[in-house]
Enzyme design. Structure first.
Site, PDB file in Angstrom:
ATOM      1  N   ASN A   1     -35.455  13.742 -60.803  1.00 33.14           N
ATOM      2  CA  ASN A   1     -34.904  12.408 -60.558  1.00 33.14           C
ATOM      3  C   ASN A   1     -34.219  12.281 -59.197  1.00 33.14           C
ATOM      4  OD1 ASN A   1     -35.682  11.594 -63.233  1.00 33.14           O
ATOM      5  ND2 ASN A   1     -33.892  12.726 -63.998  1.00 33.14           N
ATOM      6  N   ARG A   2     -34.632  13.121 -58.268  1.00 35.75           N
ATOM      7  CA  ARG A   2     -34.078  13.123 -56.896  1.00 35.75           C
ATOM      8  C   ARG A   2     -32.586  13.474 -56.867  1.00 35.75           C
ATOM      9  NH1 ARG A   2     -38.787  13.434 -56.436  1.00 35.75           N
ATOM     10  NH2 ARG A   2     -40.130  12.300 -54.991  1.00 35.75           N
TER      11      ARG A   2
END
Length: 225
Positions: free
Chosen positions: A202-203
């Site tokens: 999710n970065r």
């Protein structure tokens, strides 16, 4: 307008990083020791699994006296507690810029293992003895290439470059010692900050950065991804 091709459209290109993260408690006391750990792992990935191509490849970014930046990929050739060493023609663009502005950034882009190491520091020339010792380890052809190329200078054609190399090959055949070019040598980058970047889901990446203290020690800070 046609639909965007997910293979060609950079806005649609995405990878989900699923590697394990890094925690402050896992880090070495000194950034160069931590770098040695990650470099060894990247090298194993490259040699054994073929995942990381040239783990010693790093992007070197410099800027001239007016602050105009330039970047290029260079091979790391030595590292120890004093910093990172690469070699180049001292008349190249990067060397000229470092003469005007010694501040430099290094980036090790180990994409297959979702890792990066980002270094900021200052560059100084290595001594001639150190340069000569490394030059002797280069393949014969690479030694001749250091003489044949006026790095970063405009050349009229490939034929001119090849002719220069052929002349040198005739002058210094295989097995004969090639002198070290007087305008060629090393730079050692003494780090002021070293960031270890680990890709996560999710970065929400892990970014742990060593920052040198006034007493010469290091503190570690976590950066938001």
């Amino acid at each position: 307008m046609t639909d965007r091709d997910p293979v060609l459209d950079p806005a649609l290109m995405r990878k989900q990083y699923r590697a394990e993260g890094i925690d402050e408690t896992e880090l070495a006391d000194h950034p160069m020791e931590q770098f040695a750990r990650w470099f060894a792992q990247a090298a194993v990935q490259g040699v054994v699994q073929g995942a990381v191509y040239e783990p010693n490849a790093m992007v070197v970014s410099t800027a001239d006296a007016e602050g105009r930046p330039s970047s290029r990929t260079v091979l790391l050739k030595q590292y120890d507690e004093r910093g990172f060493v690469f070699f180049t023609n001292y008349e190249s663009r990067k060397a000229r810029e470092l003469a005007e502005n010694p501040y430099v950034s290094l980036l090790f882009p180990w994409h297959p293992v979702a890792r990066q190491v980002v270094v900021s520091g200052t560059a100084r020339r290595t001594g001639r003895d150190e340069t000569a010792a490394y030059f002797r380890t280069r393949p014969h052809g690479s030694q001749l290439g250091a003489w044949a190329s006026s790095q970063s200078a405009v050349v009229s054609s490939r034929a001119e470059l090849d002719a220069s190399y052929a002349e040198l090959a005739a002058r210094y055949p295989e097995g004969e010692q090639v002198p070290v070019p007087p305008n060629w040598g090393g730079f050692r980058v003494a780090p002021r900050t070293v960031e270890f970047w680990q890709g996560r889901d999710n970065r929400l990446h892990d970014r742990l950065r060593y920052v040198v203290r006034e007493d010469g020690g290091w503190r570690v800070e976590r950066l938001s991804p």
